[in-house]
Design an enzyme around this catalytic site. Structure first.
Site, PDB file in Angstrom:
ATOM      1  N   ARG A  30      38.839  28.511  38.628  1.00 40.24           N
ATOM      2  CA  ARG A  30      39.238  28.103  39.902  1.00 40.24           C
ATOM      3  C   ARG A  30      39.038  26.415  40.130  1.00 40.24           C
ATOM      4  NH1 ARG A  30      40.675  31.917  38.529  1.00 40.24           N
ATOM      5  NH2 ARG A  30      40.660  33.899  39.602  1.00 40.24           N
ATOM      6  N   SER A  60      41.813  36.216  48.208  1.00 42.96           N
ATOM      7  CA  SER A  60      40.318  36.280  47.986  1.00 42.96           C
ATOM      8  C   SER A  60      39.933  34.907  49.005  1.00 42.96           C
ATOM      9  CB  SER A  60      39.770  35.900  46.488  1.00 42.96           C
ATOM     10  OG  SER A  60      40.195  37.069  45.678  1.00 42.96           O
ATOM     11  N   GLU A  74      37.557  29.822  48.838  1.00 42.76           N
ATOM     12  CA  GLU A  74      38.552  29.570  47.798  1.00 42.76           C
ATOM     13  C   GLU A  74      39.783  28.722  48.676  1.00 42.76           C
ATOM     14  OE1 GLU A  74      39.674  32.418  44.761  1.00 42.76           O
ATOM     15  OE2 GLU A  74      41.550  31.973  45.337  1.00 42.76           O
TER      16      GLU A  74
END
Ligand SMILES: Cc1cc2nc3c(=O)[nH]c(=O)nc-3n(C[C@H](O)[C@H](O)[C@H](O)COP(=O)(O)OP(=O)(O)OC[C@H]3O[C@@H](n4cnc5c(N)ncnc54)[C@H](O)[C@@H]3O)c2cc1C
Length: 350
Positions: free
Chosen positions: A166, A243, A344
């Site tokens: 990520r 998410s 995130e």
């Protein structure tokens, strides 16, 4: 270049909340991107680069500068590279899922598990988008960028992008430096679908022939829809940024400590190997086991009824309400499990 003022950003995001941009431009070419940057510079306006708005939490006060939406279109297949890979050049403003569909129809493997992820092509290298066992870092050949440091267009090879879980240079060390104009993906012509992730294996259980790319794409979209991770018009669980927390990557001692805490409560801890000497644990599990079940919440903000990791705007939510729930979750997870969850989505205008 069409410059607009006081443009609401909420409709341009999947969370559908947040305030306006003082100035707004949609750029359909590299030239228009450069023109917009020059305008922001001439007026000393802070610049925010917008893709599909699917990984953002925009502040209620909006963005006090120029929002530049990169809308460069186009998908083109080039001749194969030296390793026989099919090269696809895609404009940063293309829909990511359209590119996946294009690749699957052309029988090219490498991105089929990333079906149904919302957002733009240009957004994918930023957090090294991943799902069901694939990440774009595995197929990105190069990224064409406009470098705000010296106002040059240049090409970065995959290694230069510094991809990890990520993350890339675009959201870490070089954050705010590059505007992504085009991404080139190297896919495998005639390659097999990647079916290693548990959910996908389960979906195809009992099947005798190997699923092809199109069937895999369909399965991924089906599984995602059931988790509220596919944008389905009218589904209230989709007003989110996907998410909300990253899966924490823990060192071995941290992981052991967490395992002990879980065992003391009689709970098996789902985790899997990450980098060398570390393990990734499920953020959704930590959230659920801290008292935030699916469907938790009241008023405008809550947790998706389909997935514990998505904070959803149930209608009329403010960014402040989302942040309050985020803080509450982080605090409980820290208290109970001694793990710090990291959000995130990108926070804009805070
Ligand atoms: C329902 C749902 C499911 C999701 N599932 C997943 C998933 O499975 N896996 C996953 O990894 N993510 C997932 N996401 C998150 C999101 O879709 C991805 O991160 C996506 O790649 C973001 O792209 P975007 O174009 O929407 O970027 P935006 O949200 O517009 O922007 C995100 C960041 O990228 C930057 N950016 C965007 N375009 C450019 C550009 N051209 N140049 C420079 N910077 C740029 C922005 O400045 C910002 O910092 C999901 C989101 C939702 C809503």
């Amino acid at each position: 270049m069409l410059l607009q003022e006081n443009v609401p950003l909420a409709p341009l995001t999947t969370f559908r909340l947040g305030g306006p941009a003082s100035f707004f431009v949609e750029a359909k070419s590299s030239g228009e991107v450069q023109e917009a940057v020059a305008f922001a510079r001439s007026k000393s306006l802070p610049l925010f680069v917008l893709g599909g708005g699917s990984n953002l939490l925009v502040a209620d006060g909006g963005w006090p500068g120029l929002v530049l939406k990169v809308a460069i279109p186009g998908i083109e297949r080039r001749s194969a590279n030296s390793e026989g890979k099919a090269l696809f050049d895609a404009g940063a403003g293309e829909s990511w899922d359209r590119l996946v569909s294009h690749a699957v129809m052309a029988q090219c493997a490498g991105v089929e598990c990333l079906s149904g992820i919302p957002g733009s092509v240009g957004g994918t290298p930023v957090q090294n988008v991943g799902a069901y066992g694939q990440e774009v870092s595995q197929t990105i050949e190069s990224v064409e960028v406009f470098d705000l440091q010296d106002a040059q267009v240049r090409e970065l090879c995959s290694e230069a992008c510094g991809f990890t879980y990520r993350a890339s240079i675009f959201n870490t060390t070089e954050r705010g430096r590059f505007i992504i104009l085009q991404v080139t993906y190297a896919l495998t012509p005639g390659g097999e679908a990647y079916i290693e992730y548990a959910d996908l294996k389960r979906h195809f259980e009992g099947r005798e022939t190997r699923p092809n790319l199109a069937e895999t794409r369909e399965a991924v979209r089906y599984i995602r829809a059931r988790k509220g991770m596919l944008i389905v018009p009218g589904d209230p669980d989709c007003q989110s940024a996907g998410s909300f927390f990253k899966n924490p990557v823990l060192s071995e001692p941290q992981h052991e400590d967490l395992q002990k805490r879980a065992a003391a409560k009689g709970l098996p801890l789902p985790s899997y190997p990450a980098l060398e000497k570390s393990r990734k644990v499920s953020a959704a599990w930590l959230v659920e086991k801290s008292g935030f079940a699916r469907g938790f919440g009241f008023g405008h903000v809550g947790i998706s009824t389909k997935h514990a990791l998505a904070i959803v705007n149930r209608g009329g939510a403010t960014a402040a309400e989302v942040l309050a729930l985020k803080d509450q979750i982080q605090q409980r997870v820290k208290e109970i499990w001694d793990v710090q969850l990291e959000p995130e989505p990108v926070m804009v205008g805070f």
